[in-house]
Design an enzyme around this catalytic site. Structure first.
Site, PDB file in Angstrom:
ATOM      1  N   CYS A 150       0.917  -1.313   0.180  1.00 34.23           N
ATOM      2  CA  CYS A 150      -0.061  -0.128  -0.136  1.00 34.23           C
ATOM      3  C   CYS A 150       0.892   1.379   0.220  1.00 34.23           C
ATOM      4  O   CYS A 150       0.424   2.255  -0.853  1.00 34.23           O
ATOM      5  CB  CYS A 150      -0.772   0.168   1.299  1.00 34.23           C
ATOM      6  SG  CYS A 150      -2.032  -1.312   1.319  1.00 34.23           S
ATOM      7  N   ARG A 156      14.969   2.384   4.006  1.00 29.68           N
ATOM      8  CA  ARG A 156      14.982   1.281   3.338  1.00 29.68           C
ATOM      9  C   ARG A 156      14.447  -0.053   3.995  1.00 29.68           C
ATOM     10  O   ARG A 156      14.983  -1.315   3.880  1.00 29.68           O
ATOM     11  CB  ARG A 156      16.598   0.778   2.860  1.00 29.68           C
ATOM     12  CG  ARG A 156      16.718  -0.140   1.492  1.00 29.68           C
ATOM     13  CD  ARG A 156      18.095  -0.501   1.242  1.00 29.68           C
ATOM     14  NE  ARG A 156      19.039   0.705   1.255  1.00 29.68           N
ATOM     15  CZ  ARG A 156      19.961   0.585   1.705  1.00 29.68           C
ATOM     16  NH1 ARG A 156      20.722  -0.269   2.346  1.00 29.68           N
ATOM     17  NH2 ARG A 156      21.025   1.748   1.539  1.00 29.68           N
ATOM     18  N   SER A 157      13.346   0.162   4.651  1.00 27.41           N
ATOM     19  CA  SER A 157      12.612  -0.982   5.384  1.00 27.41           C
ATOM     20  C   SER A 157      12.052  -1.870   4.084  1.00 27.41           C
ATOM     21  O   SER A 157      12.167  -1.481   3.135  1.00 27.41           O
ATOM     22  CB  SER A 157      11.244  -0.390   6.107  1.00 27.41           C
ATOM     23  OG  SER A 157      10.397   0.118   4.880  1.00 27.41           O
ATOM     24  N   ASP A 194      19.806   4.152   4.159  1.00 29.06           N
ATOM     25  CA  ASP A 194      19.484   3.817   5.247  1.00 29.06           C
ATOM     26  C   ASP A 194      20.458   4.190   6.374  1.00 29.06           C
ATOM     27  O   ASP A 194      21.609   4.890   6.062  1.00 29.06           O
ATOM     28  CB  ASP A 194      18.997   2.294   5.580  1.00 29.06           C
ATOM     29  CG  ASP A 194      20.017   1.390   5.609  1.00 29.06           C
ATOM     30  OD1 ASP A 194      21.342   1.843   5.327  1.00 29.06           O
ATOM     31  OD2 ASP A 194      19.832   0.130   5.710  1.00 29.06           O
ATOM     32  N   ILE A 195      20.384   3.715   7.544  1.00 33.31           N
ATOM     33  CA  ILE A 195      21.601   4.004   8.465  1.00 33.31           C
ATOM     34  C   ILE A 195      23.016   3.253   8.225  1.00 33.31           C
ATOM     35  O   ILE A 195      24.058   4.195   8.762  1.00 33.31           O
ATOM     36  CB  ILE A 195      21.072   3.539  10.046  1.00 33.31           C
ATOM     37  CG1 ILE A 195      21.587   4.481  10.985  1.00 33.31           C
ATOM     38  CG2 ILE A 195      21.097   2.100  10.307  1.00 33.31           C
ATOM     39  CD1 ILE A 195      20.940   4.764  12.436  1.00 33.31           C
TER      40      ILE A 195
END
Lengths: 293, 293
Positions: free
Chosen positions: B129, B164-165, B187-188
């Site tokens: 979603c 960047r999950s 990301d981290i």
């Protein structure tokens, strides 16, 4: 190939249909006179093309060839002739300051190209054909973002124009910067930036010199517009940003053959859009003359 | 102010109208069950919002609260219940690898969020979603250029995603790169580039590590999409490109208050578009279940 080549014919189609319809339904006969006082192949080609296009649209076009020394008198006569609604001169004539003088001998109410007193154009009246055509091209290909407010629709776009002529490059840079673009204007002497500043905090653009070199500007340009009037000049594709929008308004191809390997949109010529704008300007002048006469 | 702030409500309106019309005219009663097994404020807010929105659209929504240790059994029951057409779990639950395991316990034919086996989604079936909502946002604001060929409409755009999950940032980077964008995924730990290469010569994107730093990427990004789930994180406006498109999908504001001084378009939240996509996915699953049952 990911590059989309878009032809001026496609872009001009809706404008030309509109013009044809208007001329037909109003049963008017606007007349344009073109003066050719040189043997320049690009000028001759442009004159022929104007003739063909006007005929299709329902505009009467008359080409008058003359010696360049007679040109000023010829223009004066056409200025006085109420049967003539617009005048176009195919430049270059003298290739020096006399050409700029000639531009201002065309009566402004008949100046279909919008070259008369280009530094102080009558607001919203007649915009020079080629810059106007390029604006229409940029709108057609959605470089103008219709989501943004009118007057800011180029905000965020970096646009380089290689040409700073008084009749195309400079007024074009001004138009695009006023619409929110950050415009690098390149000529043989230097590079200038036309810009309303960060956040578009200025209402009108300012012009500043920059020390940036062409090879530094090209990789950061979203749009590259070329108008170098020599067959030998080619922009090195290798320097361009991947996905650049490449537009050529020179009579010569200013891009290398491999441009399609790096451009997202390539527009090799804009002549047909320019003529459509010329015709549009002629109709505006026709109506203006109706009103004042 | 030159910046245009666009609200998710405006973007979602046409999708929601379409959904309402479909549900009413077909006289169907699609049912969505949501599982809340945490006390996360953002999750609770999202659950309440889902409830309100579904009611307006004509979708039956039931929120089931449970202990996180019971969640897997509860999902299994809902999987078997033919009266339930879609299942949503409000993450995070365990905040570790067990959350990814849980995602795959939802039966794929009821996985309204499209999180099931996200690495291998069924083609054109259910897209997650939030990434789908962001694609719709980018289309709405014309970052997708409709002039370009379908599948290449982001060609020329440089897009940075800070997140960047597995459920948003990574699939989003893949979607946007496949549509032609050059995507920096931050990301981290590091920064990666998702890209189809110069001239979009590859059909699908490749992922490569880059040594570029965030402060080098931000000034060249046309679009910046943020999803950092902490209230303290703010992108420094000073680093951004003038005229950037700034989109935040985090529950927290990842942009500084002065973002409007530099963005051409600012989208502070996308929640309403996400819910519209959730509802759209539910209807697709409803129809799929009709067909196979």
């Amino acid at each position: 190939m990911s590059c989309k080549t878009i032809l001026a014919k496609e872009i001009s189609a809706s404008y030309r249909e509109e013009l044809k319809k208007t001329i037909k339904s109003r049963e008017i006969k606007p007349k344009l006179v073109g003066f050719l006082a040189n043997e320049d192949p690009a000028a001759i080609k442009y004159a022929k093309f104007t003739s063909k296009t006007c005929e299709e649209t329902g505009i009467i076009f008359e080409l008058r060839k003359c010696n360049r020394e007679e040109l000023e008198d010829q223009i004066a006569k056409a200025n006085e002739d109420d049967g003539i609604h617009g005048i176009i001169v195919y430049y270059p004539v003298f290739k020096n300051h006399r050409d700029q003088y000639l531009q201002n001998t065309v009566r402004s109410s008949k100046d279909v190209e919008g070259l008369h007193n280009i530094q102080f154009p009558i607001k919203n009246y007649i915009i020079p054909c080629t810059p106007l055509a390029i604006v229409k091209v940029l709108k057609y290909i959605k470089v103008y973002n219709p989501v943004l407010s009118h007057g800011n629709r180029l905000y965020g776009r970096v646009i380089t124009i290689i040409n700073r002529s008084e009749i195309v490059g400079r007024p074009l840079a001004a138009l695009l910067a006023n619409d929110g673009g950050k415009v690098y204007s390149v000529d043989i002497n230097n590079i200038q930036v036309f810009y309303r500043g960060t956040g578009l905090k200025l209402k009108k653009h300012e012009v500043q010199d920059t020390n940036l070199k062409l090879e530094e500007i090209l990789p950061i340009s979203d749009v590259l517009i070329t108008g170098v009037p020599t067959p030998s000049y080619k922009v090195p594709t290798v320097l361009l940003r991947d996905g650049v929008v490449a537009i050529n308004f020179s009579a010569f191809k200013n891009f290398e053959d491999n441009i399609k390997e790096k451009a997202s949109i390539y527009i090799p010529t804009i002549g047909k859009v320019t003529i459509a704008m010329l015709e549009r300007n002629l109709l505006r002048l026709y109506d203006y003359q109706l009103k004042v006469n």
